[in-house]
Design a protein around this motif. Structure first.
Motif, mmCIF file in Angstrom:
data_model
loop_
_atom_site.group_PDB
_atom_site.id
_atom_site.type_symbol
_atom_site.label_atom_id
_atom_site.label_comp_id
_atom_site.label_asym_id
_atom_site.label_seq_id
_atom_site.Cartn_x
_atom_site.Cartn_y
_atom_site.Cartn_z
ATOM 1 N N ASP A 75 0.820 -1.213 0.000
ATOM 2 C CA ASP A 75 0.000 0.000 0.000
ATOM 3 C C ASP A 75 0.853 1.262 0.000
ATOM 4 O O ASP A 75 0.541 2.248 -0.677
ATOM 5 C CB ASP A 75 -0.914 0.008 1.226
ATOM 6 C CG ASP A 75 -2.026 -1.018 1.134
ATOM 7 O OD1 ASP A 75 -2.212 -1.595 0.042
ATOM 8 O OD2 ASP A 75 -2.714 -1.245 2.149
ATOM 9 N N ARG A 325 -6.010 -6.737 3.727
ATOM 10 C CA ARG A 325 -5.091 -5.816 4.368
ATOM 11 C C ARG A 325 -5.283 -5.747 5.880
ATOM 12 O O ARG A 325 -6.337 -6.087 6.403
ATOM 13 C CB ARG A 325 -5.245 -4.430 3.737
ATOM 14 C CG ARG A 325 -4.975 -4.454 2.232
ATOM 15 C CD ARG A 325 -5.075 -3.081 1.609
ATOM 16 N NE ARG A 325 -6.347 -2.450 1.896
ATOM 17 C CZ ARG A 325 -6.495 -1.144 2.085
ATOM 18 N NH1 ARG A 325 -5.446 -0.341 2.022
ATOM 19 N NH2 ARG A 325 -7.680 -0.635 2.327
ATOM 20 N N ALA A 330 2.038 -2.210 5.546
ATOM 21 C CA ALA A 330 1.868 -1.641 4.205
ATOM 22 C C ALA A 330 2.979 -2.030 3.249
ATOM 23 O O ALA A 330 3.141 -1.414 2.203
ATOM 24 C CB ALA A 330 1.776 -0.112 4.306
#
Length: 341
Positions: A75, A325, A330
């Motif tokens: 991410d 997620r 991330a």
């Protein structure tokens, strides 16, 4: 007043876990970043070969196992327009029952401009080394030649990572600035051989889903609990869970059976040879997935429900599973899972 008839329930055989939609995230709340890619990495028009796709997906079926593999930009990198630092390579060497399947994944050093190149090179170098020795490696796995297998893979790994250090020197960089972790699986195509070999250097995860429960089977540095380290092909034959494993603890090894010159010792070499059982799922992954699996119970519970079905997920379903997620995690995620028939 007549009420409209209710639609008939979906037959049970049409609603396995593999057909349900995975959640966007698990844990205490939504992650900070968007769920989909935002910015592309900068491109050099004179070096387009350096571009790295956001996502890589692969799979195969050989012998008694089904392989699914995926590598996804994290991410944070998606938001910042940075390339994926993880690399994934899957390759088959040889034909028929004597073939050997390699899955290699690597993660480049954080905050270094060439991290994605270092990771890709690490995967290519180990693939070349394994490919050139695949006949002997496959024979050693089937014959349980513990000493040759362990020392050979150790030196092939050292040799491959040594080429990265040489590349750093050629670029005028410190070795740490052009380096990568490296994690590999060797899967024999022989349906009568249930040995699954893991080896590599650096952080990540190795997990096994058996009878509805995950177990972290990552070899630990200095792992000596329970007496002498159990060796693949050495007594005792296996642990109560059916594993045969060994670790390189810095002890001088026998001459290399694969003809590669030794490299100086670096990060500890990790090795495990597991005897798979029908119904097992073996998962190897980089730190981007290993850390949330260890840190967020909801993620491991979710994957238990998704992957306990004896029918392996399709490629798209596997990709969706690996992308669920967790807030606070991330990084890039790369995973390879093996379902045992």
């Amino acid at each position: 007043m007549n009420t409209p008839p209710r639609p008939p329930p979906t037959p049970p055989h049409l609603t396995p876990a593999s057909l349900t939609r995975p959640p966007a995230y698990v844990g205490s709340g939504p992650p900070t970043y968007d769920a989909e890619p935002t910015a592309l990495p900068a491109a050099d028009p004179d070096d387009l070969d350096d571009l790295v796709p956001d996502t890589v997906l692969d799979g195969a079926r050989y012998g008694a196992c089904v392989l699914r593999a995926a590598s996804v930009r994290g991410d944070s990198a998606r938001y910042r327009g940075e390339p994926r630092r993880d690399a994934l390579l899957t390759a088959r060497f040889g034909t028929g029952d004597r073939a050997l399947v390699l899955v290699a994944m690597a993660t480049g050093a954080r905050a270094t401009p060439g991290a994605h190149r270092a990771a890709a090179e690490a995967c290519r170098w180990i693939a070349r080394a394994v490919g050139r020795s695949h006949v002997r490696l496959a024979e050693d796995i089937r014959a349980a030649r513990r000493g040759d297998l362990k020392s050979g893979l150790h030196r092939l790994t050292d040799r491959s990572l040594g080429k990265l250090r040489a590349g750093a020197a050629e670029q005028g960089l410190e070795p740490e600035a052009y380096a990568a972790t490296l994690r590999c699986l060797l899967l024999p195509a022989d349906p009568d051989c249930r040995v699954r070999v893991f080896f590599g250097v650096g952080a990540g995860g190795l997990f096994r889903l058996r009878d509805g429960a995950w177990r972290d089977i990552e070899p630990q540095v200095g792992e000596t609990a329970g007496g002498p380290v159990v060796g693949f092909g050495a007594p005792p034959a296996e642990t109560p869970e059916g594993d045969r494993l060994t670790m390189d603890l810095g002890v001088t090894t026998a001459p290399d059976p694969y003809g590669q010159p030794p490299e100086p010792p670096r990060e500890p070499f990790r090795f495990r040879a597991s005897v798979a059982r029908p119904g097992d799922t073996l998962l190897m992954c980089t730190g981007g997935l290993a850390e949330p699996l260890r840190g967020e119970p909801e993620l491991s519970a979710h994957l238990t429900g998704r992957w306990s079905d004896p029918t392996p997920p399709g490629l798209a379903a596997f990709l969706a599973d690996t992308q669920v997620r967790v807030k606070g995690y991330a990084d890039d995620r790369t995973a390879a899972a093996v379902w045992e028939a």
